[in-house]
Design a protein around this motif. Structure first.
Motif, PDB file in Angstrom:
ATOM      1  N   ILE A  18       0.822  -1.268  -0.058  1.00 33.14           N
ATOM      2  CA  ILE A  18      -0.010  -0.036   0.035  1.00 33.14           C
ATOM      3  C   ILE A  18       0.971   1.354  -0.013  1.00 33.14           C
ATOM      4  CG2 ILE A  18      -1.702   1.245   1.425  1.00 33.14           C
ATOM      5  CD1 ILE A  18      -2.623  -1.374   2.119  1.00 33.14           C
ATOM      6  N   VAL A  19       1.763   1.310   0.776  1.00 32.30           N
ATOM      7  CA  VAL A  19       2.759   2.537   0.930  1.00 32.30           C
ATOM      8  C   VAL A  19       3.499   2.428  -0.464  1.00 32.30           C
ATOM      9  CG1 VAL A  19       4.853   3.448   1.685  1.00 32.30           C
ATOM     10  CG2 VAL A  19       3.229   2.148   3.274  1.00 32.30           C
ATOM     11  N   ASN A  20       4.038   1.509  -1.196  1.00 30.91           N
ATOM     12  CA  ASN A  20       4.574   1.550  -2.459  1.00 30.91           C
ATOM     13  C   ASN A  20       3.621   2.278  -3.456  1.00 30.91           C
ATOM     14  OD1 ASN A  20       7.063   0.571  -1.513  1.00 30.91           O
ATOM     15  ND2 ASN A  20       6.694  -1.425  -1.912  1.00 30.91           N
ATOM     16  N   MET A  22      -0.253  11.646   1.387  1.00 31.37           N
ATOM     17  CA  MET A  22      -0.094  10.123   1.636  1.00 31.37           C
ATOM     18  C   MET A  22      -0.108   9.821   3.330  1.00 31.37           C
ATOM     19  SD  MET A  22       2.591   7.720   0.307  1.00 31.37           S
ATOM     20  CE  MET A  22       3.925   7.936   1.565  1.00 31.37           C
ATOM     21  N   ASN A  23       0.900  10.717   3.952  1.00 31.64           N
ATOM     22  CA  ASN A  23       1.083  10.426   5.354  1.00 31.64           C
ATOM     23  C   ASN A  23      -0.134  10.381   6.190  1.00 31.64           C
ATOM     24  OD1 ASN A  23       3.800   9.909   4.975  1.00 31.64           O
ATOM     25  ND2 ASN A  23       4.088  11.937   5.282  1.00 31.64           N
ATOM     26  N   ASP A  24      -1.167  11.455   5.868  1.00 25.59           N
ATOM     27  CA  ASP A  24      -2.213  11.581   6.695  1.00 25.59           C
ATOM     28  C   ASP A  24      -3.344  10.364   6.422  1.00 25.59           C
ATOM     29  OD1 ASP A  24      -1.913  14.092   6.917  1.00 25.59           O
ATOM     30  OD2 ASP A  24      -3.069  14.920   5.489  1.00 25.59           O
ATOM     31  N   PHE A  25      -3.091   9.491   5.368  1.00 29.62           N
ATOM     32  CA  PHE A  25      -3.953   8.273   5.063  1.00 29.62           C
ATOM     33  C   PHE A  25      -3.310   7.300   5.646  1.00 29.62           C
ATOM     34  CE2 PHE A  25      -4.460   4.270   2.654  1.00 29.62           C
ATOM     35  CZ  PHE A  25      -5.677   4.361   2.392  1.00 29.62           C
ATOM     36  N   LYS A  69      -3.586   7.396   9.884  1.00 30.73           N
ATOM     37  CA  LYS A  69      -5.068   7.039  10.293  1.00 30.73           C
ATOM     38  C   LYS A  69      -5.044   5.406  10.016  1.00 30.73           C
ATOM     39  CE  LYS A  69      -7.392   9.635   7.667  1.00 30.73           C
ATOM     40  NZ  LYS A  69      -8.275  10.347   7.003  1.00 30.73           N
ATOM     41  N   ALA A  70      -6.197   4.971  10.415  1.00 31.92           N
ATOM     42  CA  ALA A  70      -6.494   3.329  10.294  1.00 31.92           C
ATOM     43  C   ALA A  70      -6.501   3.090   9.048  1.00 31.92           C
ATOM     44  CB  ALA A  70      -7.766   3.109  11.174  1.00 31.92           C
ATOM     45  N   ASP A  71      -6.888   3.916   7.869  1.00 29.22           N
ATOM     46  CA  ASP A  71      -7.081   3.539   6.697  1.00 29.22           C
ATOM     47  C   ASP A  71      -6.052   2.414   5.865  1.00 29.22           C
ATOM     48  OD1 ASP A  71      -8.787   5.618   7.217  1.00 29.22           O
ATOM     49  OD2 ASP A  71      -8.243   6.856   5.545  1.00 29.22           O
ATOM     50  N   GLY A  72      -4.808   2.474   5.958  1.00 31.51           N
ATOM     51  CA  GLY A  72      -3.985   1.622   5.431  1.00 31.51           C
ATOM     52  C   GLY A  72      -3.978   0.417   6.137  1.00 31.51           C
ATOM     53  N   SER A  73      -4.238   0.376   7.377  1.00 32.73           N
ATOM     54  CA  SER A  73      -4.083  -0.896   8.096  1.00 32.73           C
ATOM     55  C   SER A  73      -5.478  -1.687   7.983  1.00 32.73           C
ATOM     56  CB  SER A  73      -4.246  -0.663   9.811  1.00 32.73           C
ATOM     57  OG  SER A  73      -2.982   0.014  10.253  1.00 32.73           O
ATOM     58  N   LYS A 120      -5.562  13.640  -6.451  1.00 29.96           N
ATOM     59  CA  LYS A 120      -4.120  13.664  -6.392  1.00 29.96           C
ATOM     60  C   LYS A 120      -3.386  13.804  -4.863  1.00 29.96           C
ATOM     61  CE  LYS A 120      -3.334  12.306 -10.396  1.00 29.96           C
ATOM     62  NZ  LYS A 120      -3.420  10.864 -10.706  1.00 29.96           N
ATOM     63  N   LYS A 121      -4.399  14.267  -4.155  1.00 26.81           N
ATOM     64  CA  LYS A 121      -4.133  14.708  -2.640  1.00 26.81           C
ATOM     65  C   LYS A 121      -4.405  13.795  -1.896  1.00 26.81           C
ATOM     66  CE  LYS A 121      -4.888  19.739  -3.222  1.00 26.81           C
ATOM     67  NZ  LYS A 121      -5.357  20.786  -2.690  1.00 26.81           N
ATOM     68  N   HIS A 122      -5.641  13.556  -1.537  1.00 29.17           N
ATOM     69  CA  HIS A 122      -5.957  12.368  -0.427  1.00 29.17           C
ATOM     70  C   HIS A 122      -6.370  11.134  -1.045  1.00 29.17           C
ATOM     71  CE1 HIS A 122      -6.249  15.706   2.328  1.00 29.17           C
ATOM     72  NE2 HIS A 122      -6.704  16.463   1.489  1.00 29.17           N
TER      73      HIS A 122
END
Length: 173
Positions: free
Chosen positions: A83-85, A95-98, A101-105, A128-130
């Motif tokens: 996901i990070v990649n 990207m760091n906001d995402f 938060k729990a979103d990536g998890s 392209k932002k969030h």
């Protein structure tokens, strides 16, 4: 298949759609889903919701026994890195906001478990932002839906007993 609940399910319910005072049946329905294992409460979501000092924070704190530590799931770390990649490759400015938060998890756990993410977020593939949960889910073949899907496809079905304000009058139900 179980349903992984996003933080916004709890916060929007409390603040807007299903406040405790008027819709206790909604919160009882969530409890029944946690007890049967049909609804999943990930530790990252628990952390976000329990961080305050309000009704929903206190409610979720008393349900700590249902928390799943997603980082212990097989391939979770590998999926989170994917996901990070992906977010890096797409060049999201927030990207760091995402990721904070729990979103990536939620998505990394769903990639591992095959369960469905339930969120109020809507896709915005041109953003392209969030990054949005549905867009990242779609990228990785993770199933996602909104709360109405959960109402229709969970067992038991929700029964919203409680009070409702209808045209300015309080109606007991």
């Amino acid at each position: 298949m179980a349903f992984i609940l996003d933080t916004n399910i709890f916060l929007q319910a409390k603040n807007k759609d299903y406040p405790f005072t008027y819709f206790p049946g909604f919160w009882e329905w969530l409890d029944s889903g946690f007890k049967t294992g049909q609804f999943l409460l990930l530790s990252s979501v628990y952390k976000e919701v329990s961080g305050g000092d309000d009704e929903v924070s206190n409610w979720i704190k008393s349900r700590k026994q249902y928390v799943i530590k997603e980082e212990k799931a097989k391939n979770y770390i590998i999926n989170h890195k994917k996901i990070v990649n992906f977010l890096n490759d797409k060049g999201f400015t927030h990207m760091n906001d995402f990721l904070q938060k729990a979103d990536g998890s939620l998505i990394a756990y769903a990639m591992t478990s095959g369960d469905m993410v339930i969120t109020h977020e809507l896709p915005r593939p041109d953003s392209k932002k969030h990054p949005k949960i549905p867009d990242v889910c779609n990228q990785f073949g993770v199933k996602w839906k909104g709360l109405l899907y959960l109402f229709a496809n969970s067992t038991p079905k929700p029964i919203f007993r409680g009070c409702v304000i209808f045209c300015g009058r309080l109606v007991q139900g």
